[in-house]
Design a protein around this motif. Structure first.
Motif, PDB file in Angstrom:
ATOM      1  N   TYR A   1       0.485  -1.451   0.174  1.00 53.85           N
ATOM      2  CA  TYR A   1       0.304   0.102   0.429  1.00 53.85           C
ATOM      3  C   TYR A   1       0.849   1.122  -0.052  1.00 53.85           C
ATOM      4  N   THR A   2       0.423   1.908  -0.483  1.00 58.41           N
ATOM      5  CA  THR A   2       1.222   3.963  -0.511  1.00 58.41           C
ATOM      6  C   THR A   2       0.228   5.274  -0.893  1.00 58.41           C
ATOM      7  N   SER A   3       0.796   5.957  -0.584  1.00 59.26           N
ATOM      8  CA  SER A   3      -0.210   6.545  -0.314  1.00 59.26           C
ATOM      9  C   SER A   3      -0.848   7.851  -2.117  1.00 59.26           C
TER      10      SER A   3
ATOM     11  N   VAL B   1      25.028   6.604  -6.017  1.00 61.89           N
ATOM     12  CA  VAL B   1      25.042   6.238  -7.382  1.00 61.89           C
ATOM     13  C   VAL B   1      23.575   6.448  -6.483  1.00 61.89           C
ATOM     14  N   ASP B   2      22.702   8.084  -7.365  1.00 57.95           N
ATOM     15  CA  ASP B   2      21.145   8.155  -6.479  1.00 57.95           C
ATOM     16  C   ASP B   2      19.846   7.832  -7.799  1.00 57.95           C
ATOM     17  N   THR B   3      19.145   6.915  -6.883  1.00 56.08           N
ATOM     18  CA  THR B   3      18.568   5.942  -8.092  1.00 56.08           C
ATOM     19  C   THR B   3      16.455   7.064  -7.430  1.00 56.08           C
TER      20      THR B   3
ATOM     21  N   GLN C   1      10.067   4.185  -7.570  1.00 56.75           N
ATOM     22  CA  GLN C   1       8.822   4.217  -6.905  1.00 56.75           C
ATOM     23  C   GLN C   1       7.952   2.762  -6.588  1.00 56.75           C
ATOM     24  N   THR C   2       7.006   3.390  -5.174  1.00 56.13           N
ATOM     25  CA  THR C   2       6.234   1.789  -4.921  1.00 56.13           C
ATOM     26  C   THR C   2       5.935   1.349  -6.432  1.00 56.13           C
ATOM     27  N   GLU C   3       5.521   2.269  -7.362  1.00 58.10           N
ATOM     28  CA  GLU C   3       4.921   1.466  -8.000  1.00 58.10           C
ATOM     29  C   GLU C   3       6.140   0.621  -9.345  1.00 58.10           C
TER      30      GLU C   3
ATOM     31  N   HIS D   1       9.442   9.764   3.531  1.00 58.78           N
ATOM     32  CA  HIS D   1       7.932   8.868   3.377  1.00 58.78           C
ATOM     33  C   HIS D   1       7.071   9.307   2.432  1.00 58.78           C
ATOM     34  N   ARG D   2       6.138   8.341   2.042  1.00 54.82           N
ATOM     35  CA  ARG D   2       4.872   9.195   1.617  1.00 54.82           C
ATOM     36  C   ARG D   2       3.822   9.390   1.468  1.00 54.82           C
ATOM     37  N   ILE D   3       3.129   9.787   1.655  1.00 50.08           N
ATOM     38  CA  ILE D   3       2.059  11.424   2.866  1.00 50.08           C
ATOM     39  C   ILE D   3       1.087  11.262   1.761  1.00 50.08           C
TER      40      ILE D   3
HETATM   41  C1  WT7 Z   1       8.816   8.756  -4.748  1.00 47.29           C
HETATM   42  C2  WT7 Z   1       8.433   7.553  -4.333  1.00 47.29           C
HETATM   43  C3  WT7 Z   1      11.465   4.150  -4.516  1.00 47.29           C
HETATM   44  C4  WT7 Z   1      11.350   3.989  -3.019  1.00 47.29           C
HETATM   45  C5  WT7 Z   1      11.659   4.921  -2.079  1.00 47.29           C
HETATM   46  C6  WT7 Z   1      10.192   5.962  -2.778  1.00 47.29           C
HETATM   47  C7  WT7 Z   1      10.438  10.516  -4.862  1.00 47.29           C
HETATM   48  C8  WT7 Z   1      12.069   8.104  -5.078  1.00 47.29           C
HETATM   49  C9  WT7 Z   1      13.984   9.414  -5.878  1.00 47.29           C
HETATM   50  C10 WT7 Z   1      15.409  10.545  -6.115  1.00 47.29           C
HETATM   51  C11 WT7 Z   1      14.187  12.068  -5.904  1.00 47.29           C
HETATM   52  C12 WT7 Z   1      12.977  10.427  -5.890  1.00 47.29           C
HETATM   53  C13 WT7 Z   1       9.706  11.014  -5.606  1.00 47.29           C
HETATM   54  C14 WT7 Z   1       9.035   9.034  -6.567  1.00 47.29           C
HETATM   55  N1  WT7 Z   1      11.625   9.972  -5.324  1.00 47.29           N
HETATM   56  N2  WT7 Z   1      13.221   8.677  -5.016  1.00 47.29           N
HETATM   57  N3  WT7 Z   1      16.414   9.954  -6.793  1.00 47.29           N
HETATM   58  N4  WT7 Z   1      15.599  11.559  -6.219  1.00 47.29           N
HETATM   59  N5  WT7 Z   1      12.995  11.985  -5.952  1.00 47.29           N
HETATM   60  O1  WT7 Z   1       9.161   5.187  -2.759  1.00 47.29           O
HETATM   61  O2  WT7 Z   1       7.778   6.077  -1.453  1.00 47.29           O
HETATM   62  O3  WT7 Z   1       7.158   4.935  -3.645  1.00 47.29           O
HETATM   63  O4  WT7 Z   1       8.142   6.964  -3.006  1.00 47.29           O
HETATM   64  O5  WT7 Z   1       9.773   8.706  -3.989  1.00 47.29           O
HETATM   65  O6  WT7 Z   1       9.346  11.411  -5.960  1.00 47.29           O
HETATM   66  O7  WT7 Z   1       8.199   9.546  -7.345  1.00 47.29           O
HETATM   67  P1  WT7 Z   1       7.911   5.940  -2.570  1.00 47.29           P
END
Ligand code: WT7
Length: 651
Positions: free
Chosen positions: A268-270, A415-417, A420-422, A529-531
């Protein structure tokens, strides 16, 4: 954040892969990008061949937008890929998990031991009546049993839904009910910053409202000899101790033959509504991307010790603590607690003691380490580190440089990766032996990934700012939102035809490098954290004192963003510091501590457009102190009216 977007985009420093890193790297040549773009499906098929299949696929991709099937007809089992194929080789005695609890307890678990534990627990689940396709929820601290539970589910083909242990009882309840979960796996408690996190209590509160739950399995966090020592209430017939069930279970369980497109997990994600989305991932494509990115981005080899500091409750933990590294057969560090317990050098102490070679964390953590000071990492020998990574939010160049100097000792590539959850796995990233990095840029799409920038009308932006877009399907992509395919189409595939919209804004420089600027929707990113703003708004209006609420993000030095909540009270209630604290507490109880607003701003009115849409930009400016200085109340309706006038026409 110390760096603004403007300074970010003026960043000109570049860092070539160090020669000695490059010499030993899994990928040394940029030819991989050309090969992958000349034959995208061929590239992904060659990555899929790194897995062990029970039956080979007959078609790499079946794309009926927006639904993809990868490796059609292929059969495999994720737990076999993470365990069985390693225990057939000398790897059986290699350590899979170097686990450390917050209080300092330690366990080193070999692949063979993990294999037996997973088989046993798979039999336990079967014994509880769990069958292929039944959903199982996992609400555990960062203990090895979380990994065991996930892989045991994978072994019998029961999709898992891991719920982060920091979420509230109510969040757990909603997630269990959405997926109609039959069995919940939890623990009596976890340890966090020296305190107990009462997971079983939360689980009981949740399950009281979950008619689909038949059994609750409880792991005893501290392995004490008497059950009485762990004084949590157990409901006879429903609740079972993990160690009791495991004692009886056979250590061998035949893996289920899973179709490449069978569901592996829901996470689940927001999103932009009050209701979290159950992101559905399947088996073959997800595992292919998790393994490919683990091998090529983290450059992992047999002798590496990999530490991803995420929690298994987030997708980062799924892909880079469990499925990617274990499929690759490397040794992973897993740590239960916070970085400042008992002191602010805990992470560096762990790196030194286990000889961590590849380290993956979030920018918010790096900014916190920066604030604590370089003296903490300096107390430790970090010379084993050879590669560093970041994920979760944009990293400001200042934090990148600090990470480079004080953790990487100017020797380790970073490495800046972006993902997303998706997306299931990494999408935009340097390859550490190939890509010249720039502090603050996630650089370029991973081979085989088509990511670009588009404007509202779908025109490509070569240099400049735009919306990030993924223009071809990729193996690890979500397949749908659990129980809500319409929301899947609307959220991700309706901005442009047959193109995936991730919800991020980004900029591309003259070298073609991507600089992710952050979310362009009402999703907030607090400490990685995604909210969803609407989730917090729903939690606020659930309180009897609140008539209306609007939640926005404001820049925060450490967390990237913090939450500011504008609140209109019902008549009969008066604003006070006491009430503000009560509302913050209410949100923490409803959702979890990560969603607790930093500020509550009492307001007589909320600025809305004529069509009734809340003017978020105005609220953001107010919250950031740009419009009014330090505002705690907007009780005078004229204040909002005046501000609204000032902003009218700009929204
Ligand atoms: C959102 C996704 C993927 C695992 C952790 C988060 C932001 C993620 C970066 C990055 C800038 C980033 C985006 C994305 N995000 N990685 N390297 N540089 N922004 O997963 O909770 O699904 O969130 O995290 O905004 O949409 P998530």
């Amino acid at each position: 954040m110390a760096d603004t977007i403007e300074t970010l985009l003026k960043e000109t420093r570049t860092f070539k892969p160090p020669a000695d890193f490059k010499r030993r790297a899994a990928v040394r040549s940029a030819a991989i990008y050309r090969q992958a773009s000349n034959g995208r499906l061929r590239f992904w098929a060659s990555q899929a061949r790194e897995l062990e299949w029970m039956k080979r696929w007959h078609k790499v991709l079946d794309w009926k937008p927006p639904h993809a099937k990868w490796f059609v007809g292929g059969k495999l089992n994720a737990s076999v890929n993470c365990l069985d194929r390693h225990v057939r080789t000398a790897k059986r005695n290699q350590v899979a998990l170097l686990w450390e609890g917050e209080p300092g307890d330690r366990r080193a678990i070999t692949y063979w031991e993990l294999y037996r534990e997973v088989n046993r627990f798979a039999n336990v689940l079967k014994g509880l009546g769990v069958k292929k396709r039944d959903r199982v929820a996992i609400y555990l601290p960062m203990i090895p049993e979380a990994v065991v539970a996930m892989l045991a589910c994978a072994r019998i083909g029961a999709p898992h839904s891991v719920v982060f242990g920091g979420f509230s009882a109510e969040s757990l309840k909603d997630r269990i009910n959405d997926a109609q979960v039959r069995v919940l796996i939890t623990a009596d408690y976890g340890h966090r910053r020296g305190r107990r996190v009462e997971l079983k209590q939360n689980a009981d509160d949740a399950v009281a409202g979950c008619p689909s739950i038949e059994h609750v399995v409880v792991v005893q966090r501290d392995r004490v000899d008497t059950k009485e020592a762990s004084a949590v209430a157990m409901k006879p017939g429903r609740d079972h101790w993990y160690h009791d069930l495991m004692r009886e279970a056979k250590p061998s369980c035949k893996p289920a033959v899973m179709d490449a497109e069978d569901m592996l997990f829901i996470l689940y994600t927001s999103g932009t509504t009050g209701k979290p989305k159950g992101i559905v991932h399947t088996t073959g494509g997800y595992l292919t991307q998790a393994l490919a990115t683990t091998r090529l981005v983290f450059d992992l080899r047999d002798d590496d010790v990999f530490w991803c500091t995420a929690d298994v409750g987030w997708v980062t933990g799924h892909s880079y603590i469990v499925y990617g590294p274990l499929a690759a057969g490397v040794t992973c560090v897993m740590y239960e607690g916070t970085p400042d317990w008992p002191d602010k050098d805990r992470f560096w102490d762990i790196v030194e003691r286990y000889g961590v070679t590849v380290f993956y964390t979030a920018p918010t953590a790096i900014r916190t380490f920066m604030k604590w000071g370089a003296e903490y990492p300096k107390q430790h020998d970090l010379s084993t580190l050879r590669l560093l990574g970041t994920v979760g939010e944009p990293i400001n160049p200042e934090a990148w440089m600090w990470y480079h100097r004080h953790i990487g000792r100017r020797k380790c590539p970073i490495v800046d990766t972006w993902w997303q959850t998706e997306t299931g796995g990494i999408m935009i990233t340097p390859l550490p032996g190939v890509t010249t990095t720039k502090p603050g840029s996630a650089t370029v799409p991973f081979p085989g990934i088509d990511a670009t920038l588009l404007d509202d009308d779908g025109n490509e932006i070569k240099t400049g700012g735009g919306f990030l877009a993924i223009t071809s399907p990729w193996p690890g992509m979500l397949r749908t939102i659990y129980g809500d395919d319409k929301r899947y189409r609307d959220t991700y595939w309706s901005k442009w035809p047959d193109i995936y919209f991730p919800g991020d804004g980004a900029k591309r420089d003259e070298d073609g490098y991507l600089w992710i600027l952050g979310r362009v929707d009402d999703v907030l990113n607090v400490a990685g954290h995604r909210i969803g703003s609407m989730e917090v708004e729903s939690a606020l209006v659930d309180h009897p004192a609140v008539a209306e609420a609007a939640v926005v993000g404001k820049p925060h030095e450490l967390k990237g963003q913090a939450l500011s909540a504008f609140v209109i009270l019902r008549s009969g209630y008066a604003f006070s510091d006491g009430l503000a604290n009560e509302l913050k507490q209410h949100v923490a109880k409803k959702i979890g501590a990560i969603a607790r607003p930093d500020d509550i701003i009492f307001s007589a009115d909320l600025p809305k457009t004529r069509s009734g849409k809340i003017m978020r930009r105005l609220l953001k400016d107010i919250a950031s102190g740009r419009a009014l200085g330090d505002v705690t109340t907007l009780a005078d309706p004229n204040v909002v009216a005046t501000l609204k006038k000032k902003y009218e026409g700009t929204e």
